[in-house]
Each structure stands twice: as C-alpha cells, then as structure tokens.
Motif scaffolding. Structure first.
Motif, PDB file in Angstrom:
ATOM      1  N   ASN A  40       0.819  -1.212   0.000  1.00  0.00           N
ATOM      2  CA  ASN A  40       0.000   0.000   0.000  1.00  0.00           C
ATOM      3  C   ASN A  40       0.857   1.269   0.000  1.00  0.00           C
ATOM      4  N   SER A  41       1.966   1.228   0.708  1.00  0.00           N
ATOM      5  CA  SER A  41       2.846   2.397   0.781  1.00  0.00           C
ATOM      6  C   SER A  41       3.423   2.757  -0.579  1.00  0.00           C
ATOM      7  N   THR A  42       3.850   1.745  -1.331  1.00  0.00           N
ATOM      8  CA  THR A  42       4.421   2.034  -2.647  1.00  0.00           C
ATOM      9  C   THR A  42       3.359   2.575  -3.608  1.00  0.00           C
ATOM     10  N   LEU A  43       2.146   2.077  -3.514  1.00  0.00           N
ATOM     11  CA  LEU A  43       1.095   2.565  -4.403  1.00  0.00           C
ATOM     12  C   LEU A  43       0.683   3.987  -4.038  1.00  0.00           C
ATOM     13  N   ARG A  44       0.713   4.326  -2.746  1.00  0.00           N
ATOM     14  CA  ARG A  44       0.458   5.721  -2.345  1.00  0.00           C
ATOM     15  C   ARG A  44       1.558   6.628  -2.890  1.00  0.00           C
ATOM     16  N   THR A  56       3.900  10.625  -7.445  1.00  0.00           N
ATOM     17  CA  THR A  56       5.158  10.676  -8.171  1.00  0.00           C
ATOM     18  C   THR A  56       5.049  11.487  -9.459  1.00  0.00           C
ATOM     19  N   GLY A  57       5.946  12.454  -9.595  1.00  0.00           N
ATOM     20  CA  GLY A  57       6.043  13.214 -10.835  1.00  0.00           C
ATOM     21  C   GLY A  57       6.891  12.501 -11.862  1.00  0.00           C
ATOM     22  N   ILE A  58       8.015  11.910 -11.407  1.00  0.00           N
ATOM     23  CA  ILE A  58       8.885  11.121 -12.288  1.00  0.00           C
ATOM     24  C   ILE A  58       9.263   9.833 -11.569  1.00  0.00           C
ATOM     25  N   LEU A  59       9.053   8.721 -12.236  1.00  0.00           N
ATOM     26  CA  LEU A  59       9.539   7.427 -11.751  1.00  0.00           C
ATOM     27  C   LEU A  59      10.747   7.039 -12.597  1.00  0.00           C
ATOM     28  N   PHE A  60      11.919   6.971 -11.965  1.00  0.00           N
ATOM     29  CA  PHE A  60      13.127   6.506 -12.638  1.00  0.00           C
ATOM     30  C   PHE A  60      13.224   4.992 -12.442  1.00  0.00           C
ATOM     31  N   ILE A  61      13.325   4.262 -13.529  1.00  0.00           N
ATOM     32  CA  ILE A  61      13.348   2.802 -13.504  1.00  0.00           C
ATOM     33  C   ILE A  61      14.758   2.355 -13.885  1.00  0.00           C
ATOM     34  N   ILE A  62      15.425   1.661 -12.965  1.00  0.00           N
ATOM     35  CA  ILE A  62      16.837   1.349 -13.166  1.00  0.00           C
ATOM     36  C   ILE A  62      17.108  -0.130 -12.914  1.00  0.00           C
ATOM     37  N   GLY A  63      17.619  -0.824 -13.915  1.00  0.00           N
ATOM     38  CA  GLY A  63      18.152  -2.164 -13.714  1.00  0.00           C
ATOM     39  C   GLY A  63      17.135  -3.236 -13.424  1.00  0.00           C
ATOM     40  N   THR A  64      15.938  -3.120 -13.967  1.00  0.00           N
ATOM     41  CA  THR A  64      14.941  -4.162 -13.751  1.00  0.00           C
ATOM     42  C   THR A  64      14.245  -4.511 -15.051  1.00  0.00           C
ATOM     43  N   SER A  65      14.016  -5.801 -15.257  1.00  0.00           N
ATOM     44  CA  SER A  65      13.315  -6.248 -16.456  1.00  0.00           C
ATOM     45  C   SER A  65      11.811  -6.031 -16.343  1.00  0.00           C
ATOM     46  N   GLY A  66      11.330  -5.797 -15.101  1.00  0.00           N
ATOM     47  CA  GLY A  66       9.900  -5.602 -14.906  1.00  0.00           C
ATOM     48  C   GLY A  66       9.101  -6.887 -14.958  1.00  0.00           C
ATOM     49  N   ALA A  67       9.718  -7.987 -14.536  1.00  0.00           N
ATOM     50  CA  ALA A  67       9.068  -9.293 -14.665  1.00  0.00           C
ATOM     51  C   ALA A  67       8.100  -9.604 -13.528  1.00  0.00           C
ATOM     52  N   THR A  68       8.087  -8.785 -12.465  1.00  0.00           N
ATOM     53  CA  THR A  68       7.183  -9.045 -11.343  1.00  0.00           C
ATOM     54  C   THR A  68       6.065  -8.010 -11.301  1.00  0.00           C
ATOM     55  N   THR A  69       4.984  -8.364 -10.630  1.00  0.00           N
ATOM     56  CA  THR A  69       3.740  -7.607 -10.806  1.00  0.00           C
ATOM     57  C   THR A  69       3.727  -6.237 -10.139  1.00  0.00           C
ATOM     58  N   LEU A  70       4.269  -6.110  -8.917  1.00  0.00           N
ATOM     59  CA  LEU A  70       4.162  -4.819  -8.228  1.00  0.00           C
ATOM     60  C   LEU A  70       4.892  -3.705  -8.979  1.00  0.00           C
ATOM     61  N   ILE A 116       2.619  -2.571 -11.681  1.00  0.00           N
ATOM     62  CA  ILE A 116       1.481  -1.802 -11.175  1.00  0.00           C
ATOM     63  C   ILE A 116       1.918  -0.400 -10.772  1.00  0.00           C
ATOM     64  N   ILE A 117       3.099  -0.280 -10.158  1.00  0.00           N
ATOM     65  CA  ILE A 117       3.618   1.032  -9.762  1.00  0.00           C
ATOM     66  C   ILE A 117       3.747   1.941 -10.988  1.00  0.00           C
ATOM     67  N   ALA A 118       4.338   1.412 -12.063  1.00  0.00           N
ATOM     68  CA  ALA A 118       4.499   2.208 -13.279  1.00  0.00           C
ATOM     69  C   ALA A 118       3.143   2.627 -13.851  1.00  0.00           C
ATOM     70  N   GLU A 119       2.202   1.694 -13.890  1.00  0.00           N
ATOM     71  CA  GLU A 119       0.854   2.015 -14.377  1.00  0.00           C
ATOM     72  C   GLU A 119       0.219   3.120 -13.534  1.00  0.00           C
ATOM     73  N   LYS A 120       0.393   3.026 -12.219  1.00  0.00           N
ATOM     74  CA  LYS A 120      -0.209   3.992 -11.304  1.00  0.00           C
ATOM     75  C   LYS A 120       0.400   5.386 -11.489  1.00  0.00           C
ATOM     76  N   VAL A 121       1.718   5.443 -11.679  1.00  0.00           N
ATOM     77  CA  VAL A 121       2.379   6.729 -11.910  1.00  0.00           C
ATOM     78  C   VAL A 121       1.784   7.405 -13.147  1.00  0.00           C
ATOM     79  N   LEU A 122       1.654   6.660 -14.228  1.00  0.00           N
ATOM     80  CA  LEU A 122       1.079   7.219 -15.454  1.00  0.00           C
ATOM     81  C   LEU A 122      -0.382   7.611 -15.264  1.00  0.00           C
ATOM     82  N   GLN A 123      -1.125   6.781 -14.570  1.00  0.00           N
ATOM     83  CA  GLN A 123      -2.549   7.039 -14.343  1.00  0.00           C
ATOM     84  C   GLN A 123      -2.765   8.366 -13.631  1.00  0.00           C
TER      85      GLN A 123
END
Length: 275
Positions: free
Chosen positions: A194-198, A203-217, A220-227
C-alpha cells in the motif's frame, strides 16, 4: 532525450503536488557491484540452484520440503553479498535523497542491502531483505540474520551449529529468509504494497533502473504513476524490458540508454542544477 528529461526534472521540482521523485531499482544496479542478476545468461537462478526453474525452487512450497538445500543456497548468497560493495549508482541515489529530502522515495526489488550500505534511508524493499529472517510458521516478526551464522560455498553442507541457529527460538520451526517467493503475495506488512502505491500516486517522475519488470508490483507502480499524471524515465542499455515493451509508444515514457551508474550520475547532476 536528455534535454527533455532535464526540463521535466526542472518542472517537477517546481510543482506543489505530484512532485515526488521515485526510483525503482532492480538487480541491474547491483550487477555493477559483482552480484549476478536473476534472469540473465549468468543469472543466479540459472547457475546457482541445480538448474531448477525459478518458479519451482523460489517457492515456500519447495522450502517446506527442502529446507537445508534452500538455506545452502541462501548462505551462498550471503557470501556474495558480504563480498560486494555499493557502486557509484547506489551512492548517486543516496546523494539524490540528501538533495531532494521529502521529494524522494526509493523502491527496490533488491534483497542485498547495498542501498542501505550506500546511505539511503527512505527505502521500500518490496521483495524483502536477505539480511533478515522470520519464523516459517509465522510465530514472530522479522528478525536479523543470526550473527553467528556463517556464509557458505554453494556445495558446503550445513553444520549442526548452523541447523541450531536456523531454528526459531520460540517454536522450534525453521527460520526462513525474509524474502518474497514466487508462490507468495505482496502485502503491506512485509513488502510495503500500500505504501508504494500511495507513493506512486504522488510521483512526478519514476526513474526505472536495472529491472526487467518481470514481477507484478513494479508493473502496477508504473501504471499507477502514469494514471496519476507522472512520467516514466527508464535507464537501460537495451530495449528489452517490460516497461519499454509496454510504454515506449506513450509520450510519458523516456529511455536513457546508459548503464545504471552512468545514468544516475547524470540524473543527480540535473537535479543539482535546479535545486
């Protein structure tokens, strides 16, 4: 592209709302410290687990039937982590936190503790931490790894003393690594769901570093930032992640083709320029 990112950083710093700078890190940042990734050609899932599939070996079900084997593997990981040192990427993130203060949040999939050792404070460890344990029966909370428990070579057997230390002092059941396995679910108590989704909503900018994005959370975090109106900036040398495949056609996704440490140093310099 870097000029666009710099402008975006400047604008986000000036906002009163949705002005959080969040950093989502994965195994790619720690690979520069000598730790193997999980799913690459030299990944630990491929080379370190008797060629089990991750979805078989990395489960509570497998642990409940093969506790000694799983602990041999985890004490080998303990050795790798003890020998690794934070790299310039880890230190750059820690320095960014000092600059941004309340506008900063770090979300990591890594279980190696290198962000802590680099000085980061505001960390959501969404897959747990291999420096801690808990009772496999759930009779107590999260505990530090027993200090007397020594790291192992992968083929090294557990001793009687090891087996003693790996038992819960309250109920006698096995201790388990405090990490999220494939047959378990994210929750707030252990993995900050819940804390990460809040944080994502702010979040104005989410920097994504060194992950393939193979897990669900992380997905979801990236989707939520864009939403909620934020942007995604991925630092990756290749166009091979879930995030690139899913979001590269949207105007609010940008890719910086750099290795993690180089990209983060440049991001730090951009933030310093406007603070």
């Amino acid at each position: 592209m870097k000029l666009i990112v710099e402008t975006l950083i400047q604008e986000t710093l000036q906002k009163e709302k949705k002005n959080l700078f969040s950093f989502l890190t994965g195994a790619g940042i720690s690979s520069e410290s000598g730790l193997p990734t999980y799913r690459g050609n030299d990944g630990i899932w491929i080379k370190g687990t008797k060629y089990h599939q991750p979805e078989e070996f990395g489960t509570f079900r497998y642990f409940s039937q093969n506790q000694e084997e799983v602990w041999q593997y985890n004490l080998f990981w303990k050795k790798l982590i003890e020998e690794a040192q934070p790299n310039t990427g880890h230190f750059a993130i820690a320095e960014i936190e000092k600059i941004l203060k309340n506008q900063f949040q770090l979300i990591t999939q890594n279980v190696d503790g290198l962000h802590h050792r680099a000085g980061s404070q505001k960390i959501f460890e969404i897959h747990g931490n291999k420096q801690s344990v808990r009772c496999s029966s759930g009779c107590n909370g999260v505990l530090p790894m027993p200090s007397e428990l020594k790291s192992k070579e992968l083929t090294e057997d557990l001793t009687e003393k090891d087996l003693d230390l790996l038992r819960c002092q309250d109920c006698g059941d096995w201790l388990r690594p405090n990490t999220l396995w494939f047959d378990e679910s994210y929750n707030e108590k252990l993995y900050f769901l819940n804390s990460t989704l809040r944080a994502a909503k702010k979040t104005g900018i989410l920097f994504i570093i060194g992950t393939s994005g193979a897990t669900t959370l992380p997905q979801i975090i990236a989707e939520k930032v864009l939403q909620y109106g934020g942007y995604l900036v991925e630092i990756n040398t290749e166009e091979n992640s879930y995030f690139f495949e899913r979001f590269s056609r949207t105007k609010k996704y940008m890719l910086i083709r750099e290795k993690a440490s180089d990209g983060l140093i440049k991001i730090k310099e951009m933030i310093e320029k406007y603070t």
